[in-house]
Design an enzyme around this catalytic site. Structure first.
Site, PDB file in Angstrom:
ATOM      1  N   TRP A   1       0.834  -1.218   0.000  1.00 29.87           N
ATOM      2  CA  TRP A   1       0.000   0.000   0.000  1.00 29.87           C
ATOM      3  C   TRP A   1       0.854   1.247   0.000  1.00 29.87           C
ATOM      4  O   TRP A   1       0.498   2.246  -0.622  1.00 29.87           O
ATOM      5  CB  TRP A   1      -0.998  -0.021   1.162  1.00 29.87           C
ATOM      6  CG  TRP A   1      -2.015  -1.113   1.000  1.00 29.87           C
ATOM      7  CD1 TRP A   1      -2.214  -2.182   1.828  1.00 29.87           C
ATOM      8  CD2 TRP A   1      -2.960  -1.270  -0.072  1.00 29.87           C
ATOM      9  NE1 TRP A   1      -3.210  -2.979   1.338  1.00 29.87           N
ATOM     10  CE2 TRP A   1      -3.680  -2.452   0.184  1.00 29.87           C
ATOM     11  CE3 TRP A   1      -3.246  -0.535  -1.228  1.00 29.87           C
ATOM     12  CZ2 TRP A   1      -4.693  -2.913  -0.676  1.00 29.87           C
ATOM     13  CZ3 TRP A   1      -4.241  -0.995  -2.085  1.00 29.87           C
ATOM     14  CH2 TRP A   1      -4.943  -2.162  -1.806  1.00 29.87           C
TER      15      TRP A   1
ATOM     16  N   LYS B   1     -12.782  -2.292   5.820  1.00 27.64           N
ATOM     17  CA  LYS B   1     -12.047  -3.176   6.723  1.00 27.64           C
ATOM     18  C   LYS B   1     -12.620  -3.084   8.140  1.00 27.64           C
ATOM     19  O   LYS B   1     -13.155  -4.050   8.642  1.00 27.64           O
ATOM     20  CB  LYS B   1     -10.553  -2.818   6.741  1.00 27.64           C
ATOM     21  CG  LYS B   1      -9.725  -3.499   5.669  1.00 27.64           C
ATOM     22  CD  LYS B   1      -9.694  -2.769   4.366  1.00 27.64           C
ATOM     23  CE  LYS B   1      -8.894  -3.471   3.301  1.00 27.64           C
ATOM     24  NZ  LYS B   1      -8.041  -2.582   2.536  1.00 27.64           N
TER      25      LYS B   1
ATOM     26  N   ASP C   1      -2.440   6.480   6.141  1.00 35.33           N
ATOM     27  CA  ASP C   1      -3.403   5.522   5.602  1.00 35.33           C
ATOM     28  C   ASP C   1      -3.722   4.565   6.757  1.00 35.33           C
ATOM     29  O   ASP C   1      -2.892   3.756   7.149  1.00 35.33           O
ATOM     30  CB  ASP C   1      -2.771   4.774   4.422  1.00 35.33           C
ATOM     31  CG  ASP C   1      -3.704   3.720   3.827  1.00 35.33           C
ATOM     32  OD1 ASP C   1      -4.804   3.505   4.374  1.00 35.33           O
ATOM     33  OD2 ASP C   1      -3.313   3.123   2.803  1.00 35.33           O
TER      34      ASP C   1
HETATM   35  C1  PLP Z   1      -7.484  -2.012   1.481  1.00 35.94           C
HETATM   36  C2  PLP Z   1      -6.448  -0.960   1.633  1.00 35.94           C
HETATM   37  C3  PLP Z   1      -6.321   0.094   0.718  1.00 35.94           C
HETATM   38  C4  PLP Z   1      -7.162   0.202  -0.525  1.00 35.94           C
HETATM   39  O1  PLP Z   1      -8.438   0.572  -0.231  1.00 35.94           O
HETATM   40  P1  PLP Z   1      -9.531   0.791  -1.380  1.00 35.94           P
HETATM   41  O2  PLP Z   1     -10.652   1.355  -0.582  1.00 35.94           O
HETATM   42  O3  PLP Z   1      -9.805  -0.550  -1.981  1.00 35.94           O
HETATM   43  O4  PLP Z   1      -8.980   1.751  -2.359  1.00 35.94           O
HETATM   44  C5  PLP Z   1      -5.358   1.051   0.961  1.00 35.94           C
HETATM   45  N1  PLP Z   1      -4.551   0.982   2.025  1.00 35.94           N
HETATM   46  C6  PLP Z   1      -4.648  -0.019   2.925  1.00 35.94           C
HETATM   47  C7  PLP Z   1      -3.736  -0.042   4.105  1.00 35.94           C
HETATM   48  C8  PLP Z   1      -5.592  -1.022   2.755  1.00 35.94           C
HETATM   49  O5  PLP Z   1      -5.681  -2.023   3.639  1.00 35.94           O
END
Ligand code: PLP
Length: 362
Positions: free
Chosen positions: A102, A196, A172
Site C-alpha cells: 500500500w 475493513k 493511511d
Molecule cells: C485495502 C487498503 C487500501 C485500498 O483501499 P480501497 O478502498 O480498496 O482503495 C489502501 N490501504 C490499505 C492499508 C488497505 O488495507
C-alpha cells in the site's frame, strides 16, 4: 454445521447486531415505509444519519474541532492521488515510509504530481518488519510524511508514529482505524476505506486538519478538491448514503462496546491468543516478529505450501472462511477486525490444533 466465521481482510466481517438492526429497519426506516436507501440525501431523515455518523466518529476518536470529517467515495486508493493534489503546490518532496504494497501504491500516485522520498523501507525483509523511524532519513524540508499505520497484506503494525512539530503526518489507516487509540492531533490527515474496520465498501473516511484544506486549486477537478467536500459537508453530490448509514450503526455499536480503548483491549486479547498459539506450535509460525505484529491481520504459515493448502481446506470445511494469505505472501492470514468475536479466534485455534495433532500422527 458449526457457526461460520469470516476472516476476510476486506470487505470484512461486520457486527452481527449491526446487520440485525439494518435488517429490521431495511424496508421501513423509522416508520416511513421507505428504506434509508431510497430517500433523498437532502432529506432531514438522511441529514440526521450523516450528522450522527460524524458525531459518533468524533466521540470515538476524540477528533478536535479544527479537523473536518469527510465521507467520500473512491476508496483509499483515490486518496493516494487526492492528498498530493491538494496538499502540494508543486515541486515539493514528500517523505514516505515504505512498509509494503500500500505504501508502494501511494508512492506511485504521489510521483505523478510531486516527488516522493523513501525515508526507509523494509522491502529487503519482505516487509515482515517496520523500519526504525528514529534512524529513518526524514527531511526537514518535506511537505508531509506519509505512513501506513497497519499493513493489511504483510500483517505489520507501526509501533510508533513519526510525529513532527511542523511537518504533518498523513496516515493511511484503512485497516486499523478505530482498533486502537490514536491521538488525532499527531496527524495532519487520516484516511481509511470503510470496508475493513468500519462498514461496507463504497465509503472512505477522511479526517483533515483545517489548515491543510486550503482554498482549493482552480486547476483541480471539483470532485478532487477537499475544499468542495469540506464546504458542502460531504454533500456536494450524492454521498454513499447506505454505506454512511451502516457505518453510523457500526460507530454506535462501538460506542456501546465501550469505545476504542475497550475494543483495543479485546483486540489485544484476540491477537495474543493467536500469536501465543503460533509461537508454541511445531507446525505453524507467525511470519512477523513480535514488535511489529498487527492486531488486525495475523499472517502465518507452515514450512510447506502443500500443508498450508491442506489446512485451508480443512478450515473451510470447519466453516472458517477467507483465511488464505494475500497472493504476494502465501500461507494464511486471519483478519481479526473489531467485529470478529473472541469465539471466532477460539474456534480457529481448535481447528489449527486438531490439524496439527493430525499432522503429527501422520
Ligand atoms: C485495502 C487498503 C487500501 C485500498 O483501499 P480501497 O478502498 O480498496 O482503495 C489502501 N490501504 C490499505 C492499508 C488497505 O488495507
Amino acid at each position: 454445521m458449526t457457526e461460520p466465521f469470516n476472516f476476510s481482510a476486506g470487505p470484512a466481517v461486520l457486527p452481527k447486531a449491526v446487520l440485525a438492526k439494518a435488517q429490521a429497519e431495511l424496508a421501513n426506516y423509522q416508520g416511513t415505509g421507505m428504506s434509508i436507501m431510497e430517500v433523498s440525501h437532502r432529506s432531514a431523515l438522511f441529514q440526521a444519519v450523516i450528522d450522527e455518523a460524524e458525531a459518533s466518529l468524533r466521540r470515538l476518536m476524540e477528533i478536535p474541532d479544527n479537523y473536518h470529517v469527510l465521507f467520500l467515495q473512491g476508496g483509499a486508493s483515490t486518496q493516494f492521488s487526492m492528498i498530493p493534489m491538494n496538499l502540494l503546490e508543486g515541486g515539493e518532496t514528500v517523505d514516505v515510509l515504505d512498509t509494503g504494497a500500500w505504501s508502494q501504491k501511494a508512492i506511485k500516485e504521489l510521483d505523478r504530481v510531486a516527488k516522493s522520498h523513501v525515508v526507509a523501507s523494509s522491502q529487503s525483509e519482505s516487509y515482515t518488519t517496520i523500519p526504525d523511524i528514529r534512524t529513518a532519513d526524514w527531511l526537514e524540508t518535506s511537505a508531509y510524511r506519509h505512513i501506513t499505520t497497519n499493513n493489511t497484506i504483510f500483517g505489520t503494525l507501526m509501533p510508533e508514529i513519526p510525529v513532527h512539530d511542523s511537518i504533518p503526518v498523513v496516515a493511511d489507516m484503512s485497516s486499523n482505524i478505530l482498533s486502537q487509540p490514536y491521538r488525532v492531533q499527531d496527524f495532519g490527515l487520516i484516511y481509511a476505506g470503510a470496508q475493513k474496520n468500519i462498514g461496507p465498501a463504497g465509503m472512505t473516511v477522511v479526517i483533515i486538519r483545517d489548515d491543510l484544506v486550503g482554498a482549493g486549486r482552480p486547476e483541480l477537478p471539483t470532485m478532487m478538491t477537499y475544499r468542495t467536500h469540506v464546504d458542502k459537508k460531504s454533500m456536494f453530490n450524492t454521498p454513499p448514503t447506505f454505506a454512511i448509514y451502516l457505518s453510523k450503526l457500526v460507530f454506535q455499536w462501538l460506542e456501546e462496546q465501550g469505545g476504542v480503548s475497550a475494543i483495543h483491549a479485546i483486540n489485544q486479547q484476540k491477537a495474543d491468543l493467536l500469536y501465543g498459539y503460533l509461537d508454541q506450535s511445531e507446525l505453524f509460525h507467525a511470519t512477523v516478529a513480535a514488535p511489529y505484529r498487527s492486531l488486525m491481520n495475523v499472517c502465518f504459515k507452515t514450512n510447506d505450501s502443500a500443508i498450508d493448502h491442506a489446512f485451508l481446506g480443512e478450515a473451510e470445511s470447519a466453516n472458517l472462511h477467507f483465511l488464505k494469505g494475500h497472493r504476494s505472501v502465501g500461507g494464511m492470514r486471519a483478519s481479526l477486525y473489531n467485529a470478529m468475536p473472541i469465539a471466532g479466534v477460539e474456534r480457529l485455534l481448535e481447528v489449527m490444533d486438531s490439524f496439527e495433532q493430525k499432522q503429527k500422527r501422520s
